[in-house]
Motif scaffolding. Structure first.
Motif, PDB file in Angstrom:
ATOM      1  N   ALA A  41      74.882  12.713 -19.167  1.00 36.30           N
ATOM      2  CA  ALA A  41      74.104  13.465 -18.633  1.00 36.30           C
ATOM      3  C   ALA A  41      74.759  13.983 -17.416  1.00 36.30           C
ATOM      4  CB  ALA A  41      72.767  12.654 -17.812  1.00 36.30           C
ATOM      5  N   THR A  43      74.716  15.686 -14.024  1.00 35.94           N
ATOM      6  CA  THR A  43      73.633  15.828 -12.927  1.00 35.94           C
ATOM      7  C   THR A  43      74.428  16.164 -11.730  1.00 35.94           C
ATOM      8  OG1 THR A  43      74.074  13.545 -12.670  1.00 35.94           O
ATOM      9  CG2 THR A  43      72.213  13.855 -13.929  1.00 35.94           C
ATOM     10  N   VAL A  65      73.018  15.563 -21.949  1.00 39.21           N
ATOM     11  CA  VAL A  65      71.916  15.632 -21.267  1.00 39.21           C
ATOM     12  C   VAL A  65      71.872  16.367 -20.223  1.00 39.21           C
ATOM     13  CG1 VAL A  65      69.834  14.369 -20.511  1.00 39.21           C
ATOM     14  CG2 VAL A  65      71.160  13.336 -22.312  1.00 39.21           C
ATOM     15  N   GLY A  67      70.981  18.071 -16.446  1.00 34.70           N
ATOM     16  CA  GLY A  67      70.078  17.381 -15.459  1.00 34.70           C
ATOM     17  C   GLY A  67      70.829  17.768 -14.274  1.00 34.70           C
ATOM     18  N   TYR A  88      66.120  15.283 -15.417  1.00 37.03           N
ATOM     19  CA  TYR A  88      66.562  15.483 -16.586  1.00 37.03           C
ATOM     20  C   TYR A  88      65.400  16.425 -17.466  1.00 37.03           C
ATOM     21  CZ  TYR A  88      69.062  11.163 -15.553  1.00 37.03           C
ATOM     22  OH  TYR A  88      70.141  10.013 -14.908  1.00 37.03           O
TER      23      TYR A  88
END
Ligand code: AMP
Ligand code: FE
Ligand code: FE
Ligand code: ZN
Length: 291
Positions: A41, A43, A65, A67, A88
């Motif tokens: 992810a 982020t 992912v 995010g 997310y």
């Protein structure tokens, strides 16, 4: 070093140079491959600017992912506590949450200027232009300022800058206006996303919230708690796991990788497949990205 072929290795919290990490989004994906991750992810703080670059270089077998990590605050028993919320699979075009992220980026710029001005007034001159160049258009974070302090010889290391000149108790520290956490949980939800409370017990960074706050965030639609994080000891993790079970929240684990701005390695902590799948099942604003 390498996991068994096919074994999931899921890291749900990483940063690129689109915020305060040191790897470009493309280099981050290469590092994820080298670390044997199956899911990563991205982020970055208050921005989705790194999604496209990471997506463009995804190899088969690695899932991205999309995010972000948003800077929040909460008033807990009359005291202000700074908290981070991972978001997310939200729709990045949803205008209300997009406007909130834009405002947070502007706050970062302004706060960075104020810290640099305070340092200069206090006899620690570092150049704003250098920091701006170092960030390369990314929202300014204290790690950018820390690196400038190291370059200027005002701190030995980035870590040291954080425990001295840039610590929240330092006379040079300046606050930004962050999102109220309950409001942030609602915004993420309204944009189709899933929110996870990042490193809720990371005491080294400053004050942490009471369990009451976590109950309130859960009522507002929080999806999970980041339990396995290098800033948490065994007792923190055990308590958070109990609390998550009680509140019906997913528990995650992640490295919070920042490249060379921190020592933690990608995949140092990981998320269980059930938790990853629960997050995917709840996120409706965007889909995971594959090659
Ligand atoms: P800011 O969001 O600008 O207040 O800066 C907080 C960021 O600084 C966090 O997201 C971490 O990336 C980083 N950070 C916090 N503590 C440390 C530390 N001790 N060493 C290196 N980076 C840190
Ligand atoms: Fe960071
Ligand atoms: Fe964080
Ligand atoms: Zn982070």
């Amino acid at each position: 070093m390498h996991p068994a072929a096919g074994a999931p290795r899921i890291d749900m919290h990483t940063h690129s140079a689109a915020s305060d990490g040191t790897d470009s989004p493309e280099a981050l994906i290469a590092a994820a491959v080298a670390a044997g991750l199956t899911v990563i992810a991205l982020t970055d703080h208050d921005t989705t600017a790194g999604w496209a670059g990471a997506a463009a270089v995804l190899p088969p077998g690695l899932i991205l992912v999309p995010g972000a990590e948003v800077s929040c605050m909460v008033i807990d028993r009359d005291r202000r506590v700074s908290v981070h919320l991972l978001a997310y699979l939200f729709d990045r075009a949803e205008p209300v949450f997009a406007a909130a992220r834009a405002r947070l980026r502007t706050e970062r710029l302004d706060r960075g200027r104020r810290i640099v001005a305070a340092l200069s007034d206090g006899g620690v001159p570092i150049g704003w232009d250098d920091i701006h160049a170092l960030a390369g258009g990314a929202p300014i974070g204290r790690p950018h300022i820390a690196r400038a302090l190291v370059a200027a010889g005002a701190a030995g290391t980035v870590q040291e800058a954080f425990t001295t000149l840039l610590h929240p108790t330092s006379p040079y520290y300046r606050r930004k206006q962050d999102l109220e956490a309950t409001e942030a949980v609602r915004l993420v939800r309204a944009a189709g996303g899933v929110s996870v409370f990042a490193h809720p017990r990371a005491r080294r960074r400053g004050r942490v919230v009471s369990d009451d706050v976590i109950h309130e965030l859960a009522d507002a639609g929080l999806g999970g708690l980041e339990v396995d994080h290098t800033d948490h000891d065994d007792e923190d993790r055990a308590q958070l796991r109990r609390l998550a079970a009680q509140l019906g929240l997913v528990t995650t684990g992640s490295s919070d990788y920042h490249g060379t701005n921190k020592t933690v390695r990608l995949g140092a902590e990981t998320t269980a497949p059930w938790a990853y799948e629960a997050i995917c099942a709840q996120g409706t604003g965007a889909q995971v990205i594959t090659a």
